[in-house]
Design an enzyme around this catalytic site. Structure first.
Site, PDB file in Angstrom:
ATOM      1  N   ASP A 180      47.037  30.515  47.920  1.00  0.00           N
ATOM      2  CA  ASP A 180      46.196  31.058  46.845  1.00  0.00           C
ATOM      3  C   ASP A 180      46.972  32.202  46.183  1.00  0.00           C
ATOM      4  O   ASP A 180      47.101  33.285  46.750  1.00  0.00           O
ATOM      5  CB  ASP A 180      44.867  31.547  47.434  1.00  0.00           C
ATOM      6  CG  ASP A 180      43.924  32.108  46.363  1.00  0.00           C
ATOM      7  OD1 ASP A 180      44.344  32.225  45.193  1.00  0.00           O
ATOM      8  OD2 ASP A 180      42.770  32.423  46.713  1.00  0.00           O
ATOM      9  N   GLY A 182      47.394  35.086  43.789  1.00  0.00           N
ATOM     10  CA  GLY A 182      46.498  36.023  43.115  1.00  0.00           C
ATOM     11  C   GLY A 182      45.101  35.874  43.684  1.00  0.00           C
ATOM     12  O   GLY A 182      44.163  35.526  42.957  1.00  0.00           O
ATOM     13  N   CYS A 183      44.969  36.150  44.984  1.00  0.00           N
ATOM     14  CA  CYS A 183      43.737  35.794  45.704  1.00  0.00           C
ATOM     15  C   CYS A 183      42.594  36.781  45.467  1.00  0.00           C
ATOM     16  O   CYS A 183      41.487  36.547  45.938  1.00  0.00           O
ATOM     17  CB  CYS A 183      44.022  35.688  47.194  1.00  0.00           C
ATOM     18  SG  CYS A 183      44.526  37.265  47.948  1.00  0.00           S
ATOM     19  N   CYS A 366      35.583  41.310  25.513  1.00  0.00           N
ATOM     20  CA  CYS A 366      35.875  40.000  26.114  1.00  0.00           C
ATOM     21  C   CYS A 366      34.731  39.025  25.850  1.00  0.00           C
ATOM     22  O   CYS A 366      34.944  37.868  25.469  1.00  0.00           O
ATOM     23  CB  CYS A 366      36.104  40.145  27.611  1.00  0.00           C
ATOM     24  SG  CYS A 366      37.640  41.001  28.005  1.00  0.00           S
TER      25      CYS A 366
END
Lengths: 404, 404
Positions: A180, A182-183, A366
């Site tokens: 994984d 960028g866990c 965002c």
């Protein structure tokens, strides 16, 4: 002169909606076609007017943070939504057309995410107080787009759906080794270990995330199947049956895409499958918004499909499937905003009023970009062999999308 | 000298498989690792040896057509499969590395598919005898990749599945106006009219296809709902709820991608959906195979994902979904090859033995490229509005994929 320039700019930009703008000299002007929610904005000083003309993408956020741009009527999301929704249609003034190109030209330098710089960039955002993230995320701290199978799904449900959907695309069987990249706080890794019997190595560059993820795995009794390591994706060794990477590719930076996909190709077993979940930009490539780059995600970059595809094509990997998740992140962000505002006093106690305005601006910007702008989420399902993934998608939908 | 050069080339290229090659001077050499089906190939003259060294991608096909490359043992698919499967790994000699780049540089000229040239290119292939296509296609003359929901599907079933799958992605309701760009012999248009109540305009540049499609629509009593027109995609006017284009984009040519997607954007209603089904190339962009360009599809070009995406990103359209159909075209071509060989006497009676060898080489080369090479099929689902297509794909799989 700056007042006139701002007036010219806003008259061109704001074709739709309704905005009253009060200038520092007491003059109030009106923009838009008079439809939509009424907005009234006050600019407190002339420096803000000048800054808005010269670097609008940076100045709106800074003025809001500093309290020199005040919303007297309407909401921040309303104001930003009006700007984003108008931007696509608006005729641009020459200096606005020129700026994105200049920024695009220099973006290679600003995304020079070599190992040390990458660690610093990650620390900037993810080593903020743990308590902050608990004040607006779901209980599993999924800091990426949820998957709303039903529009009425709660945030927690949408995040569970997301993990399940990704697990199905990975076609896991018990005992598989999963990387994984960028866990985050480790929720995906724990889910894959607990519900699918996978052996997961989660890597992050954030010390806070690493410590939290490790403690949660221990608490859940998953220490034998989940390992977390403070490690750059370029430094991982070994082979994995599956690779998953959710919301990390946005930090890779355009100059490193080849390295990233070459690493996937190198770490994946021949019959392996990878699932890359990333924000994307469905328009001509554009530089990272300068306010976001300065205050929120230094070194970040939102890729277009052609930019990602170009790097994949050179890696030797197959794109087995591409899902384009539209509006799911707008919904996710709306939930985060609601929870943030419910806990805003606690955030202010952790930091200060300026931080609150900064974070509110970040989430709102965002949200409107995913709702009215050209942003979406890509899920790239990748493989080394042409037939590692089934030839139809029936498997993804027949099972009811549930853990096996 | 040419014999040595060919030997050097083949020793580098053919790492796997087993090939015995008999040269015009009586010498027989062996290539590969001795695994796989045995192949024995005879070269009849020195001109063929020279041509194979200088322009291998053109020469293999020409020599096979002309009978100067004869397969004494094994099959044509076996030979081409061995070449394609080895190509990815093989170290290349400098002149082989240089050639694709040169070809890439000049491809813009070879794909200058302005209206007149486009019509001539289409006539070259699609105005061949109607009888020929009946000798290897399914009863509905679907001359594109089928969709094998089950590997045991017949060709006819796979083509029905393909039309159904595309119709589901179009989300048709009765009375919708549909534009079919590159309608072929009209099967898709008739299906959408008959099974979904759509009003379809099918356009083609082939006079033979146009006449056949029209006659079939009349025979099926669909004249009131289906119209066919001999028309370039750049000349269509009006607005459509839906646009479908299956196996036509391969003829557009890279310099015209912007025009093509701008036309889709212009012809589509604001809430419209388009489905573009095209062969794709999952590797660095490469020029059209010169034998294919010369004998089969002049002006044709197989795009990479990044090339298509780049044009879409500039059009203002959304990619709502992308399906990557792998191996379905290899299966489709295998069915075509089987039917072609069953009817090979009839094909020879229509044309001659050289035509038979040309067509056999064409089908075999395509089959192995889809099976062992880097070719696949893309289905791009496009829209103008972010939410014109549902936010999850459940609708595609819940219905059982059947006509409503």
């Amino acid at each position: 002169m700056w007042h006139s320039a701002l007036d010219l700019m806003l008259r061109r930009l704001l074709q739709h909606g309704q905005l009253r703008l009060s200038l520092p000299d007491g003059v109030t002007r009106t923009y838009g076609d008079g439809h939509g929610a009424a907005l009234h904005v006050q600019l407190k000083d002339n420096a803000t007017v000048r800054h808005l003309v010269l670097r609008p993408d940076l100045a709106v956020g800074e003025a809001y943070m500093n309290g020199t741009l005040v919303i007297e009527e309407g909401s921040l999301q309303g104001l930003l939504g009006m700007i984003v929704a108008n931007r696509d249609d608006a005729p641009q003034i020459w200096w606005q057309r020129a700026l994105p190109r200049l920024r695009t030209a220099v973006r290679r330098f600003s995304q020079n995410n070599a190992a040390l710089r990458a660690r610093r960039n990650v620390a900037h955002h993810y080593d903020l107080s743990d308590a902050l993230y608990d004040l607006f995320l779901d209980p599993d701290r999924q800091y990426s787009c949820g998957y709303f199978r039903d529009p009425t799904d709660t945030l927690a449900q949408a995040q569970i759906n997301k993990k399940t959907h990704i697990a199905c695309k990975l076609r896991l069987t018990p005992g598989m080794r999963v990387l994984d990249i960028g866990c985050g706080w480790g929720g995906m890794a724990r889910t894959l270990a607990r519900d699918y019997g996978a052996e997961v190595l989660g890597i992050t560059l954030s010390e806070q995330q690493h410590a939290y993820a490790q403690a949660e795995a221990t608490r859940a009794g998953l220490d034998d199947r989940v390992t977390y390591r403070l490690c750059d994706y370029r430094d991982v060794t070994g082979e994995f049956d599956r690779i998953v990477s959710v919301g990390m590719f946005e930090h890779v930076g355009l100059p490193h895409y080849r390295t990233y996909f070459d690493a996937i190709q190198d770490r994946l077993k021949p019959d392996g499958i990878a699932l890359i979940h990333t924000i994307g930009w469905m328009a001509r490539p554009d530089a990272t918004n300068p306010w976001i780059a300065k205050y929120i995600f230094p070194g970040g970059y939102i890729p277009t499909l052609s930019e990602v595809a170009s790097a994949i094509e050179r890696s030797g990997l197959w794109v087995a499937d591409l899902e384009c998740l539209r509006l799911h992140y707008a919904e996710t962000l709306q939930h985060w905003i609601t929870q943030f505002e419910q806990n805003v006093d606690k955030v202010q106690a952790l930091y200060d009023a300026r931080f609150v305005r900064m974070w509110r601006f970040y989430l709102a910007a965002c949200e409107v970009t995913f709702r009215y702008g050209r942003q979406l989420v890509f899920q790239f399902q990748l493989s080394r062999q042409i037939d590692a993934v089934p030839l139809t998608r029936d498997y993804l939908y027949q099972s009811g999308d549930m853990p096996t």
